[in-house]
Design an enzyme around this catalytic site. Structure first.
Site, PDB file in Angstrom:
ATOM      1  N   HIS A   9       0.845  -1.194   0.000  1.00 25.03           N
ATOM      2  CA  HIS A   9       0.000   0.000   0.000  1.00 25.03           C
ATOM      3  C   HIS A   9       0.877   1.239   0.000  1.00 25.03           C
ATOM      4  O   HIS A   9       2.083   1.187   0.281  1.00 25.03           O
ATOM      5  CB  HIS A   9      -0.930   0.023   1.217  1.00 25.03           C
ATOM      6  CG  HIS A   9      -0.202   0.084   2.527  1.00 25.03           C
ATOM      7  ND1 HIS A   9       0.428  -1.013   3.077  1.00 25.03           N
ATOM      8  CD2 HIS A   9       0.019   1.108   3.392  1.00 25.03           C
ATOM      9  CE1 HIS A   9       0.992  -0.674   4.218  1.00 25.03           C
ATOM     10  NE2 HIS A   9       0.762   0.624   4.427  1.00 25.03           N
ATOM     11  N   ASP A  51       0.704   4.995   1.889  1.00 27.01           N
ATOM     12  CA  ASP A  51      -0.010   5.513   3.058  1.00 27.01           C
ATOM     13  C   ASP A  51      -1.157   6.444   2.670  1.00 27.01           C
ATOM     14  O   ASP A  51      -0.972   7.407   1.923  1.00 27.01           O
ATOM     15  CB  ASP A  51       0.949   6.253   3.987  1.00 27.01           C
ATOM     16  CG  ASP A  51       1.903   5.310   4.700  1.00 27.01           C
ATOM     17  OD1 ASP A  51       1.554   4.121   4.864  1.00 27.01           O
ATOM     18  OD2 ASP A  51       2.997   5.748   5.087  1.00 27.01           O
ATOM     19  N   HIS A  71       4.605  -0.188   0.019  1.00 24.29           N
ATOM     20  CA  HIS A  71       5.341  -0.923   1.042  1.00 24.29           C
ATOM     21  C   HIS A  71       4.413  -1.882   1.787  1.00 24.29           C
ATOM     22  O   HIS A  71       3.189  -1.763   1.720  1.00 24.29           O
ATOM     23  CB  HIS A  71       6.001   0.043   2.041  1.00 24.29           C
ATOM     24  CG  HIS A  71       5.020   0.860   2.831  1.00 24.29           C
ATOM     25  ND1 HIS A  71       4.418   2.000   2.335  1.00 24.29           N
ATOM     26  CD2 HIS A  71       4.524   0.699   4.095  1.00 24.29           C
ATOM     27  CE1 HIS A  71       3.609   2.506   3.241  1.00 24.29           C
ATOM     28  NE2 HIS A  71       3.652   1.732   4.315  1.00 24.29           N
ATOM     29  N   ARG A 122       4.942   6.131  13.352  1.00 25.86           N
ATOM     30  CA  ARG A 122       5.062   6.628  11.986  1.00 25.86           C
ATOM     31  C   ARG A 122       4.652   8.084  11.949  1.00 25.86           C
ATOM     32  O   ARG A 122       3.603   8.458  12.484  1.00 25.86           O
ATOM     33  CB  ARG A 122       4.146   5.802  11.081  1.00 25.86           C
ATOM     34  CG  ARG A 122       4.246   6.107   9.601  1.00 25.86           C
ATOM     35  CD  ARG A 122       3.179   5.318   8.848  1.00 25.86           C
ATOM     36  NE  ARG A 122       1.923   6.054   8.759  1.00 25.86           N
ATOM     37  CZ  ARG A 122       0.776   5.539   8.312  1.00 25.86           C
ATOM     38  NH1 ARG A 122       0.725   4.272   7.950  1.00 25.86           N
ATOM     39  NH2 ARG A 122      -0.321   6.284   8.244  1.00 25.86           N
TER      40      ARG A 122
END
Length: 365
Positions: free
Chosen positions: A178, A180, A327, A347
Site C-alpha cells: 500500500h 499511506d 510498502h 510513523r
C-alpha cells in the site's frame, strides 16, 4: 508552505483508551509511546494547502548530505533499483540544506534507511518538528497513536494487541502492499518510521519501486495508463474501524488520482495505484477495471527485482516517498513467544502535493 491542514475540535476532557496491557509494560522504556485511542477529538476535513517539495531546492550531487571527504559516513545501495542505507549520520543533527538533499535522495531511491540513530530518544516535539520540515503532518483518521501526539501513528504488534494482524488471519500471506492513506486529496509525501523495539528476527518491511514498475510496462500499456484516473477510497478503512468498535476521528473521503504520477522534484513517472486503497479505474467497465488492476497489483507485489526487504535493527529509522513506492510489513514472527520479542514504533507521515499526471492530468474529487 502551510504547516497545518486540519482543524481539531478539542473535547472538554479527552478520553484515552489504552490499546495495550498496562501491567505488562510497567518497566518498558518507551511506555509513553504505547498505543492509545483518543475517542473524543473530532477532526474537520483536510483543507487544500500550497506545497513546495523540499527536494526541488536540493543540490543534485547531495554533497552536503553525503560528503565524499567524511570517512565516518557510509552510504550504500541496498539494491540497484531501490533503497539506500546510511550509517554515521544522525537525522536529528541535519541542517536544512542536508534535509533538502535527503528529500531528493528519498525521491530518487524510494526509501532511505538510517542506522544507529538517536531519533527515538529526542522527544516528541523534536520528532514532529523534523517531520514537519518536509510537509504538514497527517493525523490518521482511525489508527492508534502516541499519547498527546495524534500525529504519531502507532505501530504495535504484541500479545496484548493483535489488531494489526486480525484482518490477515484468513489469508495465506501477511504482506499487503500500500501507499499511506492514498485516498487523501493531497496525498502523503515522505513517511518516517521509527521502531522503538524490534524482534531479534522477523518483522521486516518491504518496499516496491513504483517508478521501476511503471518503466517495466510495455509502451502501449504505459500510454493507456497515462490517460487514466483511479479511485482511492478511505471508506472501507473507516467502516472497518467502526465495525470493530474503533473511533473514527475524521470522516472518510474518496479521490480520483492519475494512475501514472509525475514526481515534482525528479520529473520521474511512477504508477500511483496500490492494493490497499485503489478500488477502480475511472471510465472503464467493471470487468476491464478489475482485470487491469489485478494485472498491476500482481506486477507490484511480485516484482522482486524492483523490491527491497529491510531488516530492522536497534536505532533504525526508515524514510520513504509514498509517491514513488508501495510498502508492506511482514508479520512473520509469533507475538505469543516472548523470545521472539516485540515490534513497536511510530510513523510520522507528511502531506504533499496534489497528484499530477502526464500532460497535466490532475486529481479530482
Amino acid at each position: 508552505m502551510s504547516t497545518t491542514t486540519t482543524t481539531v475540535t478539542p473535547p472538554s476532557e479527552v478520553t484515552l483508551k489504552l490499546a495495550f496491557d498496562e501491567k505488562a509494560h510497567e518497566q518498558y522504556k518507551y511506555h509513553d509511546y504505547l498505543p492509545v485511542y483518543d475517542e473524543k477529538t473530532h477532526l474537520e476535513p483536510l483543507e487544500p494547502f500550497d506545497f513546495q517539495d523540499r527536494g526541488i531546492a536540493a543540490h543534485q550531487e547531495k554533497t552536503n548530505l553525503i560528503a565524499q571527504d567524511n570517512p565516518d559516513v557510509k552510504v550504500s545501495k541496498l539494491t540497484p533499483v531501490i533503497g539506500t542505507e546510511i550509517r554515521g549520520l544522525q537525522l536529528s543533527q541535519l541542517s536544512d540544506t542536508q534535509k533538502d538533499e535527503l528529500a531528493l535522495l528519498i525521491a530518487e531511491r524510494g526509501v532511505v534507511v538510517f542506522r544507529d540513530q538517536d531519533f527515538k530518544d529526542i522527544g516528541i516535539e523534536q520528532q514532529k518538528a523534523f517531520g514537519r520540515y518536509f510537509g504538514p503532518l497527517h493525523i490518521h483518521p482511525v489508527g492508534a497513536h502516541v499519547k498527546d501526539a495524534l500525529e504519531l501513528h502507532n505501530i504495535y504488534l504484541g500479545p496484548d494487541n493483535e489488531y494489526r494482524n486480525r484482518s490477515k488471519s484468513n489469508r495465506l500471506t501477511t504482506t499487503g502492499y500500500h501507499s499511506d492513506v492514498s485516498y487523501e486529496h493531497q496525498t502523503p509525501g515522505i513517511t518516517i518510521l521509527t521502531l522503538l523495539s524490534v524482534p531479534p528476527t522477523g518483522g521486516d518491511t518491504a518496499w516496491a519501486s513504483q517508478t521501476a514498475a511503471y518503466a517495466r510496462l510495455s509502451r502501449p500499456i504505459q500510454a493507456l495508463l497515462e490517460g487514466l484516473r483511479a479511485e482511492h477510497s478511505g471508506f472501507p478503512q473507516a467502516e472497518g474501524g467502526r465495525r470493530d468498535g474503533r473511533f473514527v476521528r475524521r470522516e472518510p473521503v474518496r479521490s480520483e488520482h492519475p494512475v501514472v504520477r509525475v514526481h515534482p522534484a525528479t520529473g520521474q513517472k511512477a504508477l500511483f495505484i496500490n492494493p490497499g486503497f485503489t478500488k477502480k479505474i475511472i471510465g472503464l467497465k467493471d470487468e476491464e477495471s478489475d482485470a487491469l488492476l489485478k494485472l498491476l497489483f500482481r506486477h507490484i507485489s511480485q516484482g522482486q527485482d524492483f523490491q527491497v526487504r529491510v531488516r530492522w535493527e536497534e536505532g533504525t529509522v526508515a524514510l520513504w516517498d509514498n509517491r514513488v513506492t508501495a510498502h508492506t510489513a511482514i508479520s512473520d514472527y509469533n507475538v505469543h513467544n516472548p523470545q521472539e520479542g516485540l515490534r513497536h514504533g511510530f510513523r510520522i507521515t507528511t502531506l504533499a502535493d496534489k497528484p499530477k499526471g502526464v500532460n497535466g492530468l490532475e486529481s479530482t474529487w
